[in-house]
Design a protein around this motif. Sequence first.
Motif, PDB file in Angstrom:
ATOM      1  N   PHE A 177       0.815  -1.221   0.000  1.00 41.36           N
ATOM      2  CA  PHE A 177       0.000   0.000   0.000  1.00 41.36           C
ATOM      3  C   PHE A 177       0.841   1.260   0.000  1.00 41.36           C
ATOM      4  O   PHE A 177       1.873   1.337   0.667  1.00 41.36           O
ATOM      5  CB  PHE A 177      -0.931   0.005   1.218  1.00 41.36           C
ATOM      6  CG  PHE A 177      -2.020  -0.998   1.086  1.00 41.36           C
ATOM      7  CD1 PHE A 177      -3.177  -0.694   0.398  1.00 41.36           C
ATOM      8  CD2 PHE A 177      -1.847  -2.284   1.581  1.00 41.36           C
ATOM      9  CE1 PHE A 177      -4.161  -1.645   0.219  1.00 41.36           C
ATOM     10  CE2 PHE A 177      -2.826  -3.244   1.409  1.00 41.36           C
ATOM     11  CZ  PHE A 177      -3.989  -2.920   0.731  1.00 41.36           C
ATOM     12  N   ALA A 178       0.347   2.239  -0.759  1.00 44.28           N
ATOM     13  CA  ALA A 178       0.980   3.550  -0.778  1.00 44.28           C
ATOM     14  C   ALA A 178      -0.042   4.592  -0.342  1.00 44.28           C
ATOM     15  O   ALA A 178      -1.234   4.486  -0.640  1.00 44.28           O
ATOM     16  CB  ALA A 178       1.470   3.873  -2.189  1.00 44.28           C
ATOM     17  N   LEU A 179       0.451   5.575   0.371  1.00 47.45           N
ATOM     18  CA  LEU A 179      -0.380   6.694   0.788  1.00 47.45           C
ATOM     19  C   LEU A 179      -0.195   7.795  -0.243  1.00 47.45           C
ATOM     20  O   LEU A 179       0.908   8.321  -0.395  1.00 47.45           O
ATOM     21  CB  LEU A 179       0.109   7.127   2.170  1.00 47.45           C
ATOM     22  CG  LEU A 179      -0.768   8.033   2.995  1.00 47.45           C
ATOM     23  CD1 LEU A 179      -2.175   7.477   3.077  1.00 47.45           C
ATOM     24  CD2 LEU A 179      -0.165   8.153   4.390  1.00 47.45           C
ATOM     25  N   LEU A 189       0.430  11.214  10.053  1.00 44.00           N
ATOM     26  CA  LEU A 189       1.265  10.059   9.691  1.00 44.00           C
ATOM     27  C   LEU A 189       1.414   9.128  10.903  1.00 44.00           C
ATOM     28  O   LEU A 189       1.488   7.917  10.764  1.00 44.00           O
ATOM     29  CB  LEU A 189       2.641  10.493   9.154  1.00 44.00           C
ATOM     30  CG  LEU A 189       3.512   9.403   8.538  1.00 44.00           C
ATOM     31  CD1 LEU A 189       2.786   8.610   7.464  1.00 44.00           C
ATOM     32  CD2 LEU A 189       4.791   9.958   7.951  1.00 44.00           C
ATOM     33  N   SER A 190       1.417   9.729  12.097  1.00 46.70           N
ATOM     34  CA  SER A 190       1.529   8.907  13.304  1.00 46.70           C
ATOM     35  C   SER A 190       0.296   8.016  13.493  1.00 46.70           C
ATOM     36  O   SER A 190       0.407   6.915  13.999  1.00 46.70           O
ATOM     37  CB  SER A 190       1.733   9.793  14.524  1.00 46.70           C
ATOM     38  OG  SER A 190       0.648  10.673  14.630  1.00 46.70           O
ATOM     39  N   SER A 198       3.785   0.804   2.877  1.00 47.89           N
ATOM     40  CA  SER A 198       5.224   0.723   2.617  1.00 47.89           C
ATOM     41  C   SER A 198       5.745   1.933   1.861  1.00 47.89           C
ATOM     42  O   SER A 198       6.945   2.090   1.689  1.00 47.89           O
ATOM     43  CB  SER A 198       5.552  -0.567   1.858  1.00 47.89           C
ATOM     44  OG  SER A 198       4.616  -0.789   0.848  1.00 47.89           O
ATOM     45  N   LEU A 199       4.828   2.787   1.435  1.00 44.85           N
ATOM     46  CA  LEU A 199       5.231   3.901   0.585  1.00 44.85           C
ATOM     47  C   LEU A 199       4.359   5.124   0.820  1.00 44.85           C
ATOM     48  O   LEU A 199       3.158   5.001   1.052  1.00 44.85           O
ATOM     49  CB  LEU A 199       5.054   3.433  -0.863  1.00 44.85           C
ATOM     50  CG  LEU A 199       5.726   4.222  -1.948  1.00 44.85           C
ATOM     51  CD1 LEU A 199       7.177   3.802  -2.051  1.00 44.85           C
ATOM     52  CD2 LEU A 199       5.025   3.978  -3.273  1.00 44.85           C
ATOM     53  N   VAL A 200       5.012   6.282   0.757  1.00 46.73           N
ATOM     54  CA  VAL A 200       4.279   7.534   0.845  1.00 46.73           C
ATOM     55  C   VAL A 200       4.574   8.324  -0.423  1.00 46.73           C
ATOM     56  O   VAL A 200       5.722   8.379  -0.867  1.00 46.73           O
ATOM     57  CB  VAL A 200       4.737   8.307   2.108  1.00 46.73           C
ATOM     58  CG1 VAL A 200       4.570   9.787   1.935  1.00 46.73           C
ATOM     59  CG2 VAL A 200       3.970   7.834   3.333  1.00 46.73           C
ATOM     60  N   ILE A 232       9.390   3.581   5.886  1.00 45.46           N
ATOM     61  CA  ILE A 232       8.484   3.771   4.756  1.00 45.46           C
ATOM     62  C   ILE A 232       9.253   4.492   3.643  1.00 45.46           C
ATOM     63  O   ILE A 232       9.962   5.456   3.909  1.00 45.46           O
ATOM     64  CB  ILE A 232       7.247   4.597   5.195  1.00 45.46           C
ATOM     65  CG1 ILE A 232       6.389   3.782   6.178  1.00 45.46           C
ATOM     66  CG2 ILE A 232       6.420   5.045   4.000  1.00 45.46           C
ATOM     67  CD1 ILE A 232       5.247   4.570   6.801  1.00 45.46           C
ATOM     68  N   SER A 233       9.126   4.003   2.403  1.00 44.91           N
ATOM     69  CA  SER A 233       9.796   4.649   1.270  1.00 44.91           C
ATOM     70  C   SER A 233       9.002   5.860   0.800  1.00 44.91           C
ATOM     71  O   SER A 233       7.803   5.966   1.058  1.00 44.91           O
ATOM     72  CB  SER A 233       9.930   3.685   0.097  1.00 44.91           C
ATOM     73  OG  SER A 233      10.726   2.598   0.464  1.00 44.91           O
ATOM     74  N   VAL A 234       9.700   6.736   0.065  1.00 46.62           N
ATOM     75  CA  VAL A 234       9.054   7.964  -0.387  1.00 46.62           C
ATOM     76  C   VAL A 234       9.183   8.130  -1.906  1.00 46.62           C
ATOM     77  O   VAL A 234      10.271   7.989  -2.466  1.00 46.62           O
ATOM     78  CB  VAL A 234       9.676   9.191   0.311  1.00 46.62           C
ATOM     79  CG1 VAL A 234       8.963  10.464  -0.116  1.00 46.62           C
ATOM     80  CG2 VAL A 234       9.628   9.039   1.832  1.00 46.62           C
ATOM     81  N   VAL A 235       8.052   8.426  -2.528  1.00 46.40           N
ATOM     82  CA  VAL A 235       8.036   8.789  -3.948  1.00 46.40           C
ATOM     83  C   VAL A 235       7.600  10.243  -4.033  1.00 46.40           C
ATOM     84  O   VAL A 235       6.639  10.630  -3.375  1.00 46.40           O
ATOM     85  CB  VAL A 235       7.005   7.950  -4.747  1.00 46.40           C
ATOM     86  CG1 VAL A 235       7.018   8.351  -6.215  1.00 46.40           C
ATOM     87  CG2 VAL A 235       7.271   6.480  -4.609  1.00 46.40           C
TER      88      VAL A 235
END
Length: 285
Positions: A177-179, A189-190, A198-200, A232-235
């Motif tokens: 899932f990505a936000l 975010l908390s 796993s991704l924002v 969490i990874s970031v795009v």
Amino acid sequence: EAKRDPGTSYRFYDRQLHISAGYQLRLEADLRNALRGNELELYYQPRIDLASNDVRGVECLLRWNHPERGLVGPDEFIPVAERSGLIVPIGYWVIEQACKRLQESAELGFPGLVFAVNLSFRQFHDRKMTETIFRIIFNANVDTSLLELELTESAMMHDPEYAQRCLRELNQLGISFALDDFGTGFSSLSNLQHLPISLVKIDKSFVQALGESADAEHIIRAIISLAHSLQISVVAEGVETESQLEFLRQQHCDEIQGYFYARPMPWADLVQFLNKRGESACLQL
Ligand code: C2E
Ligand code: MG
Ligand code: MG
Ligand code: MG
């Protein structure tokens, strides 16, 4: 003028409302046919990993080839689809189509490419969501670890317990899932830390304000560091310029998506794009 002739002004507004309601109804009727008539199409926008320079995956973005209006973008028809409920069958069609392409991409020699699909609020709250998605991926027989679903904060936070249950169920099947559009509801975010995200994806409005607003820089820095501290990874979305890219690289943003590298494109063009990148990578070696 409106003050001098309230009657005229009333009729004017009334007519506008009428046109607008008629327009919506027409769009809704057309959209109903669109699904049956094969007028919907997915475009694919590459996402580039900044450390390896590889195409990590693609976001699947819906387009409507309207017989009279031409190519219609989702900002125009997704709201209509949401209100009418048509987003539910359309959304499942999108997942089915994405799974088909995922399967095809491995056969074409691009294994490991992640396919990201957007889920709308209404679709996420469809009672048969997990069961339908399960059926689709089971029939398509795809590697579920390559399927990613993008949700916005509002879709997840409307009913946190429901969200937690659904995300966990689907996550157990391998889906990640990505936000999406992150940054606008920053404080929460908390609240999301116990969800399997796993991704924002940093909203493009922040990326596009870089260079014009110091706040945008601070917010992006804070999102990246907070996300990374939660593994969490970031795009970053909407990257259009080299200076935006350089800033994001300096901040250790994991991936970028934007016109700077590639626009969303039809499947055939994506295949060509990936082949070209593959060739030039070979040439560099
Ligand atoms: P999103 O999920 O945030 O998708 C990113 C949007 O940013 C896409 O707009 C993409 O074309 C655009 N974009 C990418 N790079 C750049 C850039 O460098 N500059 C600019 N200005 N824009 C860029 P698009 O395709 O018009 O989609 C708009 C929204 O419609 C999406 O936003 C998503 O929320 C929704 N959407 C698209 N496809 C689907 C779908 O299959 N299902 C659902 N539920 N929603 C969808
Ligand atoms: Mg998205
Ligand atoms: Mg987005
Ligand atoms: Mg958006």
